[in-house]
Design an enzyme around this catalytic site. Structure first.
Site, PDB file in Angstrom:
ATOM      1  N   CYS A 383      -1.753   5.742   4.364  1.00  0.00           N
ATOM      2  CA  CYS A 383      -1.278   7.074   3.982  1.00  0.00           C
ATOM      3  C   CYS A 383      -0.821   7.856   5.219  1.00  0.00           C
ATOM      4  O   CYS A 383       0.232   7.575   5.749  1.00  0.00           O
ATOM      5  CB  CYS A 383      -2.341   7.791   3.166  1.00  0.00           C
ATOM      6  SG  CYS A 383      -1.616   9.040   2.092  1.00  0.00           S
ATOM      7  N   HIS A 511      -3.337   4.153  -1.100  1.00  0.00           N
ATOM      8  CA  HIS A 511      -4.669   3.809  -0.578  1.00  0.00           C
ATOM      9  C   HIS A 511      -5.145   2.499  -1.205  1.00  0.00           C
ATOM     10  O   HIS A 511      -5.750   2.519  -2.274  1.00  0.00           O
ATOM     11  CB  HIS A 511      -5.676   4.906  -0.932  1.00  0.00           C
ATOM     12  CG  HIS A 511      -5.412   6.205  -0.253  1.00  0.00           C
ATOM     13  ND1 HIS A 511      -6.117   6.622   0.842  1.00  0.00           N
ATOM     14  CD2 HIS A 511      -4.513   7.176  -0.513  1.00  0.00           C
ATOM     15  CE1 HIS A 511      -5.664   7.804   1.235  1.00  0.00           C
ATOM     16  NE2 HIS A 511      -4.693   8.164   0.425  1.00  0.00           N
ATOM     17  N   GLU A 513      -7.602   0.756  -0.485  1.00  0.00           N
ATOM     18  CA  GLU A 513      -9.067   0.625  -0.489  1.00  0.00           C
ATOM     19  C   GLU A 513      -9.709   0.950  -1.841  1.00  0.00           C
ATOM     20  O   GLU A 513     -10.777   0.424  -2.157  1.00  0.00           O
ATOM     21  CB  GLU A 513      -9.687   1.506   0.607  1.00  0.00           C
ATOM     22  CG  GLU A 513      -9.566   3.023   0.425  1.00  0.00           C
ATOM     23  CD  GLU A 513      -8.272   3.624   0.978  1.00  0.00           C
ATOM     24  OE1 GLU A 513      -7.304   2.865   1.157  1.00  0.00           O
ATOM     25  OE2 GLU A 513      -8.227   4.851   1.199  1.00  0.00           O
TER      26      GLU A 513
END
Ligand code: GLN
Length: 542
Positions: A383, A511, A513
């Site tokens: 990001c 993102h 994750e």
């Protein structure tokens, strides 16, 4: 009838209630029951989106764009589910709804009060989330500590739910710290007793106690707790300190928590099936190699700030049987000229520049990105980290020395990162970023395509700024390839960039994750650790 398990916390916050809640859900899921989880946060922010990580830890973004508490991340990872924003209930959200309803005339003629109107709204939100999920059992974690003023309306609401849903459909689990006095090595149960007294004072008798303790509670200690709390010894469990949080469900289940819950809820007794979960833990704890991962950001003093990224590294590490060794790099210290901080780069096999907001630390991040690009260190920018990689490239490769993001310098002559077109008319701050799942088209013959092995993916977002379309051609010509675009926008929104002349240099506007799971590590993190391993054994110029 739905079943509800309510988890409260005593003595201290941060006793691991989130992991225990996720573990309870996992234990029941392993028996074939459909479960869902809810986190209640008694603060007055409507959602977690407006708090900084030092206040709150990471903001976990759900697929539907909720900016939620990090415990939702634990739930999603333990259960491998996608939760919606309805699964995080805050005081701010509840009160806002009650006040909006009052203004809309819903309560016309009545005095609007904490009880019953606020408590009714809390119960409605809990039931709504559980019903909508279709689960048989809802596990509801009440954030904060018993005794906090802010938590009272929620405790009152769950007290009422016992009566409304029935004894056999509701369980109260109380998680509390049992400290050890170092001099005698003795577990002290008094604080736990007091937190149970406090619960009972407001009408909640816990059914199960889970003690967070460094040692296993022995039978004498359990009998003592039972005597003072009215909870039978066989309903008292220990959550010990463990090598990995992913082991907690297995430990609690071995102690008998699963069977106790099932019989207490009148459910059919079944054998738990944890399947691949156990081999995941084995792989996680028995790596064959190690790589160092530099993590550069602004909130490096609180590890919870980037929790999902650390977990994503663990998942990918378990898959590859390598241990990611974390090297925290403070972006602000670098900005202020710390050589020591910059020197840390000499020692890393890979680098992640972390998500973030605002000016502070940004130049420090740009500095480390330059090193990673020039030294060939495997790099992932997430990001803000991706945006700054574009700024660095524009400055040092394209020669646009004043290039910047307008988030950092609104008057930059070279706004390579700029507010997204759809953000231009947004004036409110809360919940207005580009949030949640968006489709990303992956460009063929790129590193991204190699990692994903597919043309279209959905990834979670949380940003306002994007690569300025005007610079795409220039960047590409100079060697920065755009390998992912937003698939549902009339604009060319850059989602992934990578460098052609680098073994692994990738930036994602989204993102990754948040989608990583123990048994389904994210390809971008696998790619990073794999590159780190190769880099470690290549002839790097130190
Ligand atoms: N501050 C940047 C933006 O708003 C990046 C946000 C982030 O890293 N999550 O676009």
């Amino acid at each position: 009838m739905k079943k509800y398990i309510f988890v409260t916390g005593g003595v201290l916050s941060s006793v691991g209630k989130g992991v225990i809640t996720a573990s309870i859900a996992k234990i029941l899921q392993a028996r074939g029951y459909t479960v869902t989880t809810i986190k209640i946060d008694p603060y007055f922010n409507v959602d977690a989106g407006t708090m900084n990580p030092y206040q709150h830890g990471e903001v976990f973004v759900t697929a539907d764009g909720g900016e939620t508490d990090l415990d939702l991340g634990h739930y999603e990872r333990f259960l491998d589910v996608e939760l919606s924003k309805d699964h995080n209930i805050t005081s701010g959200k509840v009160f806002l709804k009650v006040i909006m309803d009052e203004r809309a005339g819903k309560y016309l003629g009545q005095t609007v009060q904490l009880i019953p109107h606020v408590t009714d709204e809390i119960k409605r939100e809990i039931r709504y989330a559980v019903d909508k999920s279709g689960a048989d059992i809802g596990i509801v974690e009440i954030g904060g500590t018993v005794g906090d003023y802010e938590g009272l309306p929620f405790l009152e609401a769950i007290r009422q739910m016992r009566l409304e849903e029935g004894f056999s459909n509701t369980v109260f689990v109380h998680v509390a710290l049992v400290p050890i006095i170092e001099t005698t090595g003795e577990p002290k149960t008094k604080p736990l007793q007091h937190s149970v007294f406090e619960l009972r004072r407001i009408g909640i008798q816990p059914d199960i106690i889970i003690a967070r303790c460094k040692i296993w509670l022995d039978d004498d200690t359990k009998r003592k707790i039972a005597l003072f709390t009215n909870v039978p010894p066989d309903a008292i469990f220990t959550a010990p300190y463990v090598d990995t949080i992913y082991r907690i469900p297995l430990i609690l289940d071995e102690e008998g928590l699963g069977d106790y819950l099932v019989s207490r809820l009148g459910l059919e007794s079944r054998r738990p099936e944890f399947g691949e979960w156990c081999s995941f833990i084995e792989n996680l704890l028995n790596p064959r190699d190690e790589v160092s991962v530099g993590l550069c950001g602004k909130y490096v003093k609180l590890k919870d700030s980037y929790l999902s990224i650390l977990e994503a590294l663990n998942h990918a590490g378990a898959r590859l049987r390598v241990k990611p060794r974390l090297v925290w790099i403070d972006a602000e210290a670098i900005e202020q000229g710390s050589r020591d901080e910059l020197e840390k780069l000499k020692d890393v096999d890979s680098l992640i520049v972390l998500p973030g907001f605002g000016t502070r630390g940004a130049e420090g991040k740009i500095r480390v990105i330059k090193e990673a690009r020039e030294l060939g260190i495997p790099f992932l920018g997430i990001c803000f980290g991706m945006q700054l990689a574009v700024v660095e490239f524009a400055r040092n490769v394209l020669g646009l020395h004043d290039a910047n993001s307008t988030e950092i310098d609104p008057d930059t002559p070279e706004p390579v990162i700029d507010l997204a077109p759809e953000q231009k008319n947004v004036d409110k701050v809360g919940g207005t970023m580009m949030l949640g799942n968006k489709p990303v088209k992956i460009v063929e013959n790129t590193l991204a395509h190699k990692l994903y092995g597919t043309d279209l993916v959905y990834e979670r977002h949380r940003h306002r700024y994007v690569v300025n379309e005007r610079y795409i051609e220039k960047l590409e010509k100079a060697g920065m390839k755009v390998s992912g675009y937003r698939a549902d926008s009339p604009y060319r929104i850059v989602e992934i960039v990578e460098l052609r002349d680098h073994m692994f240099f990738i930036g994602t506007q989204f993102h990754p994750e948040f989608r990583s799971r123990p048994l389904r590590p994210h390809p971008v993190f696998i790619g990073l650790l794999d590159a780190a391993l190769r880099f470690k054994y290549s002839s790097r110029s130190k």
